[in-house]
Every structure is written in structure tokens, then in C-alpha cells.
Design a protein around this motif. Structure first.
Motif, short mmCIF file in Angstrom:
data_model
loop_
_atom_site.label_atom_id
_atom_site.label_comp_id
_atom_site.label_asym_id
_atom_site.label_seq_id
_atom_site.Cartn_x
_atom_site.Cartn_y
_atom_site.Cartn_z
N PRO A 178 0.82 -1.22 0.00
CA PRO A 178 0.00 0.00 0.00
C PRO A 178 0.85 1.27 0.00
O PRO A 178 2.06 1.21 0.21
CB PRO A 178 -0.81 -0.12 1.30
N PRO A 179 0.21 2.42 -0.21
CA PRO A 179 0.95 3.68 -0.15
C PRO A 179 1.55 3.89 1.24
O PRO A 179 0.95 3.48 2.24
CB PRO A 179 -0.12 4.74 -0.43
N ALA A 180 2.70 4.55 1.27
CA ALA A 180 3.42 4.74 2.54
C ALA A 180 2.56 5.37 3.61
O ALA A 180 2.63 4.98 4.78
CB ALA A 180 4.67 5.59 2.29
N GLU A 181 1.69 6.32 3.21
CA GLU A 181 0.93 7.03 4.25
C GLU A 181 -0.14 6.16 4.90
O GLU A 181 -0.72 6.56 5.91
CB GLU A 181 0.32 8.33 3.69
N THR A 182 -0.38 4.98 4.35
CA THR A 182 -1.35 4.08 5.00
C THR A 182 -0.66 2.98 5.82
O THR A 182 -1.33 2.13 6.40
CB THR A 182 -2.27 3.41 3.95
#
Lengths: 219, 386
Positions: B191-195
Motif C-alpha cells: 500500500p501507499p506509505a501514508e497508509t
């Protein structure tokens, strides 16, 4: 989502509860790109076709020239058991691989061979359909023998319906160096064309060299 | 806090478990690894050594497992998040330093991709024979956290979790993979880093003169300080007081050892992760972990097709053992079936926790391959009285 065509003729097996899957064995000798072929096939299914695929490779003291094989399960549902129990499809790129794995091929299964490297000397399970391709010769004529595994993948794509043509191409191109993209695309295309010609001719594998598209690669 | 995007390979990939574990380490913030690569764990650090120079970090191939398992601890005290990887023979050699990490409360992750043993055993073939070694392998009384992935996707997510748990509890955490999961290639979604939640290191806010490295804190996990930041402190494997200095009295020993244990016990709810499948109303429940649970699921389907009410419980965290969950389950079923790729290790723990409330049927296997689902099916039938 592609039809899992090889399922059509598979007799009811004891593990029928999770039947919506195709078990594939890809085998040959080290250096033929056997593992990469299985990897690309799995990637085509799992990434680009959006179904489920589990690939395992046999680890052992295998090096260039030794026996080498990979197993791939492609399914509509998440794969539980990771190994081939009875292969729906066997891709045999060497005589040794053929001899070793043909006993696990299912009745009514599909056998794909490198026709110059595999001689079918033994009885096959009942109702097995055989297709042969001169993958190494085609690859050599295209300029590099190393792409023979990609020729085989093209051939596989034409005679089975495990993965879509588009997914196969995307998987190949995302797995090879960019500088080799054109050659690999040609190899895949050649394999597909030969495969389609074999399929449409309805000829047994031993007579496929009568097909013009096929014979063209043999001289 | 979320993951540093430079280490996160967001996207959909076709990776084997080892490669996915490496991506989990990077997403979890690992910027240091030292290893003495061994089959079937080699691909983890092979990938790490290739990836880390572009991300900003270090991989060192050490002279042996003793060196690898202590180098990561040096890196942690210098401020890095760190891990090492190994398999059975190397895991044995790392035991001394695993005890040191537990005693000095050094947050780090040990990945054991289990292969057949004992000794050099089966380098390329699977087993789950190190489960008790993870729990009790080093000497003395110390708690541990161990997670068991059953797919490449979980090798990613649980490696991130292992890195986080190590920080949260200041303890070594084990990711107990097996050869099948390590070498199996499947779709892995990163997943994207911010998640991706990442637990930051708990650092002291005290001035150097006031810092006590092992002082009491409410959650029993004392804040750390890093070397090179002006703090002077002592870290030792000897029994130590709040200042970190050796203090070999019964009182200090009791206080320290009890706290090490208590910090994990108190965190059980946050650590324990089990997956239940149709456990309510089941006559028989199969309890397993890692690759064996996937094989067991096939047996479970076959048993259901025969009309047996069978459920499944997958232990994602094996240590600390979900004692109360197993005990509660034991009172409601005719039998618990425990397949594992060893001669019966976690089965002993299940038996202990069942406290005689139900029949416990181990399905042992010496390793080198996975169970034939039929073996597990037979045990389910036996448990159901068929």
C-alpha cells in the motif's frame, strides 16, 4: 477474466471441492529459463488478469544443464495447497523433464513439448492432448536462443486459455530488460502464431510440420 | 507515524515470501541489516543489499551468525531500526545474542525461514521445527513475540508488524517463516506509505544528566537514548538496575525479570492476532499456523463436504501463546486438531491450555514437504468420532 479452458476435460477428482483451478508444471533443464517462464505466467495471471496464482520452484542442487522445474497453480479463488498434485498442463522443455513429470499429468490433460528436444517414447495418460513447438529453433532464427522460453510462452498462450494474450504480453515486457523488449515481443508473437496454426489445423502434433506457418521455422 | 515513502515499493507485485519480507522490513523502517545468508532465507538480504544503497542504509555480510546478531544490536543503539535473517543452523548460533537483546531490551527483528532440521538438515526443504526454539532457545526467563506468515503478502505485512512490535515493547521479535512461504511467489500488494503505520522508537525527553536507561515507566517499557547524542549510559547483559549498571541482588533480578515478562503480558491484547473460521458451533477445530494452515484449509473443506462441523483457528502470533482463546475454545468442542511441520511442538502448548477440557490430536510431520491434506482429514474425522 480468461476461461480456465484446461478444466473442461478434467475428470472429477477427489479434491473436487476446490476444483476451479489449473495446475501447471513447467520443466526443462537449468539455463532454459524454466523458472522465468513460470514466473511470467504467474505474473500474467496474478497481476494482469487479476486471478490468483501461486508459483513454487523446485530448489535443489540444480545449475545450468541440470533438471529444473516450477509449479504454478492458477485459480479463481485464493490458492490453498501450493503444490501440483495432478498437473492439468505439463510444459516439458527437455527429455528428462518429460520422463520425470509425465506420470503426474492428469487424464485429459495438456502436454506441451519442445518438439526438437522431447521424443514421446512412453504411453501418455488417457486423452492427453499433445502440442509441440520448435521453440529453440524459432528463438535462434529470431536472433537469440535465450528467448526460447518466451516462444514457449507464446505457444502456451495460443493453445491454452489460462491467461489472456494481453496479460501475457504485459507480464513478459515487465519481466525482461527494456533493451530486449522488441526481441521478446517477436518471440512471443512467433510462439502465438505457431500455436494458433496448430490449434486451427486440428492435426496431431506429429503432423504439425505440414502446416505452412509451422514448416517455415523448420528449414 | 507512517512509513517513510523512500522505502516503500507501493504497487502490485509478484514476489516470493523472502522478497516480500525484505519489502516489509524496508516499509517498517529498517535501514540496517547484518547477515550471514543461509538458505532458504538468502533472498531476503540479497534483495535488501540491492535495495538499501538507493534508500540510504547499510547491509553488512558478517563472518558468521554470532556477528550478524550482535551487529544489528549495535546499529539499534546507534539509532537505526535493524533486523537479521537466518534459518535453523544460524538461529541456533544466534541464541546467545537473542538473550542479550531480551535482557538489554534492544528492539530488533530476527527472521527465521524454517527448514528441516536438526543440524544442517534439509537446506532447501520446509519444516516448522524451530517454534519451541524461538520460545525457549536462549537461556534464562524471557518473554518473546513470534509471528507466523502463511503467504508472501503476510511476509510483507507481518514483517512491518514485527518491526513495530519490537519498538513498542523494546524486545526482540521473531518472524517465523518456513521454506514454502519464503520461496512461494504470489501477488503482493504494497500500500501507499501514508497508509502503513510505523511505530517510532520511544526516546527519552530527559536531559543527559537525568536519563536513566531502565527507569520505571507506566507501560513498563523505558524510553531509550541513542549513542552519540550526548547521553552516557551503560548497556549490559548482566542483571542491571535502572541506571543500567550491574546489580546482582535478588531484588534487582526479581524486579527486572518480572518487568520483562509483565510488559509483554500486559500487552497481550495488542499482540495477539488469531484468525477464526466457523469456530462457533464446530465439533472440531483445526489450530495451525504458517503454510500448514493453508494445507489444513483444504482438509477442512473436504471434512465439511462430509458433513462434519469443523472450524479453523490460525495462529498469526504464536508467542505469546493465546492461552485464554485456546482454553475458551477447548470447552466448546469435541477435539482440537493440531497439524504442524514438526513432531508436535505447538500441540504441547495447545494441550496445556486446553487443560483437559477436550481431546487434543496432534498431526505431526517430520518436514521436507507439507502434509497430505488426507492426514489432517483423518485426524478431523477421528476428532468428530467418525
Amino acid at each position: 477474466m480468461p476461461e480456465l479452458a484446461s478444466r473442461r476435460e478434467v475428470a472429477a477428482a477427489p479434491d473436487a471441492v476446490e476444483r476451479e483451478l489449473t495446475e501447471i508444471r513447467v520443466a526443462g533443464f537449468g539455463g532454459q529459463g524454466v523458472i522465468l517462464a513460470a514466473q511470467i505466467l504467474g505474473k500474467a495471471a496474478a497481476i494482469f488478469d487479476g486471478v490468483h496464482a501461486t508459483m513454487t520452484q523446485n530448489f535443489g542442487p540444480e545449475a545450468r544443464g541440470g533438471a529444473c522445474s516450477a509449479q504454478l497453480i492458477v485459480a479463481r479463488h485464493p490458492v490453498l495447497y501450493p503444490y501440483v498434485t495432478k498437473a492439468d498442463i505439463l510444459v516439458a522443455m527437455s527429455q528428462e523433464a518429460f520422463g520425470k513429470f509425465v506420470p503426474e499429468l492428469k487424464q485429459g490433460g495438456l502436454l506441451l513439448v519442445e518438439r526438437d528436444l522431447v521424443r514421446i517414447q512412453q504411453d501418455l495418460p488417457e486423452r492427453v492432448r499433445t502440442y509441440g513447438v520448435p521453440a529453440t529453433r524459432i528463438a535462434e532464427k529470431l536472433g537469440k536462443r535465450v528467448v526460447q522460453n518466451i516462444v514457449m510462452l507464446g505457444f502456451f498462450g495460443a493453445v491454452t486459455e489460462v491467461v489472456s494474450r494481453k496479460a501475457m504480453e504485459q507480464a513478459v515486457l515487465s519481466s525482461v530488460p527494456a533493451s530486449m523488449a522488441a526481441l521478446n515481443k517477436d518471440a512471443l508473437q512467433a510462439g502465438y502464431e505457431v500455436g494458433r496454426a496448430c490449434l486451427e489445423s486440428r492435426l496431431p502434433a506429429s503432423e504439425c510440420d505440414q502446416i505452412p506457418e509451422y514448416a517455415a521455422w523448420l528449414d | 507515524m507512517h512509513a517513510d515513502p523512500t522505502g516503500v515499493l507501493t504497487g502490485t507485485h509478484f514476489l516470493n515470501g523472502d522478497q516480500a519480507c525484505c519489502e516489509g522490513a524496508l516499509a517498517g523502517g529498517a535501514r540496517f541489516s547484518a547477515g550471514y545468508p543461509i538458505t532458504p532465507s538468502t533472498e531476503i538480504v540479497e534483495r535488501f543489499s540491492k535495495r538499501i544503497p538507493t534508500i540510504g542504509g547499510v547491509f553488512i555480510q558478517m563472518e558468521d551468525e554470532l556477528a550478524a546478531s550482535i551487529a544489528i544490536q549495535g546499529a539499534v543503539w546507534a539509532g537505526a531500526k535493524a533486523f537479521t535473517v537466518t534459518s535453523g543452523p544460524g538461529f541456533s548460533l544466534m541464541m546467545e545474542h537473542i538473550g542479550l537483546a531480551a535482557m538489554t531490551e534492544t528492539p530488533c527483528v530476527f527472521v527465521d525461514v524454517q527448514r528441516g532440521g536438526p543440524s544442517t538438515g534439509l537446506p532447501t526443504l520446509p519444516a516448522q521445527g524451530d517454534m519451541m526454539q524461538a520460545r525457549f532457545g536462549s537461556h534464562g526467563d524471557y518473554p518473546c513475540i513470534a509471528l507466523c506468515p502463511s503467504s508472501p503478502q503476510e511476509c510483507f505485512t507481518l514483517m512491518v508488524r514485527a518491526m513495530n512490535l519490537a519498538e513498542e515493547f523494546r524486545t526482540p521479535v521473531f518472524l517465523m517463516m518456513d521454506e514454502v512461504v519464503g520461496h512461494m511467489t504470489e501477488r503482493v500488494q504494497i500500500p501507499p506509505a501514508e497508509t502503513i503505520a510505523v511505530t517510532p522508537r520511544k526516546l527519552t525527553d530527559k536531559a543527559p544528566g537525568e536519563f536513566r536507561p531502565y527507569e520505571d515507566s507506566e507501560d513498563l517499557v523505558p524510553p531509550m537514548a541513542h549513542a552519540g547524542e550526548g547521553y552516557q549510559f551503560h548497556v549490559t547483559g548482566l542483571t542491571h538496575d535502572e541506571r543500567g549498571y550491574p546489580s546482582m541482588t535478588p531484588a534487582t533480578q526479581a524486579k527486572l525479570i518480572r518487568r520483562l515478562r509483565e510488559k509483554i503480558t500486559r500487552g497481550m491484547d495488542r499482540i495477539t492476532q488469531v484468525e477464526e473460521d466457523n469456530v462457533d458451533g464446530a465439533e472440531v477445530v483445526v489450530v495451525s499456523y504458517g503454510i500448514t494452515m493453508r494445507v489444513a484449509q483444504r482438509a477442512i473443506k473436504l471434512a465439511r463436504a462430509e458433513g462434519i462441523a469443523v472450524g479453523g483457528m490460525r495462529l498469526v502470533t504464536v508467542w505469546p501463546f493465546p492461552e485464554e482463546r485456546i482454553h475458551a475454545l477447548a470447552g466448546r468442542v469435541r477435539a482440537l486438531v493440531i497439524p504442524e511441520l514438526n513432531m508436535g511442538q505447538v500441540a504441547l502448548e495447545v494441550e496445556r491450555c486446553a487443560r483437559g477440557a477436550t481431546q487434543v490430536i496432534p498431526v505431526p510431520h517430520a518436514g521436507a514437504t507439507v502434509h497430505d491434506p488426507q492426514q489432517i482429514l483423518d485426524a478431523i474425522r477421528k476428532g468428530a468420532g467418525r
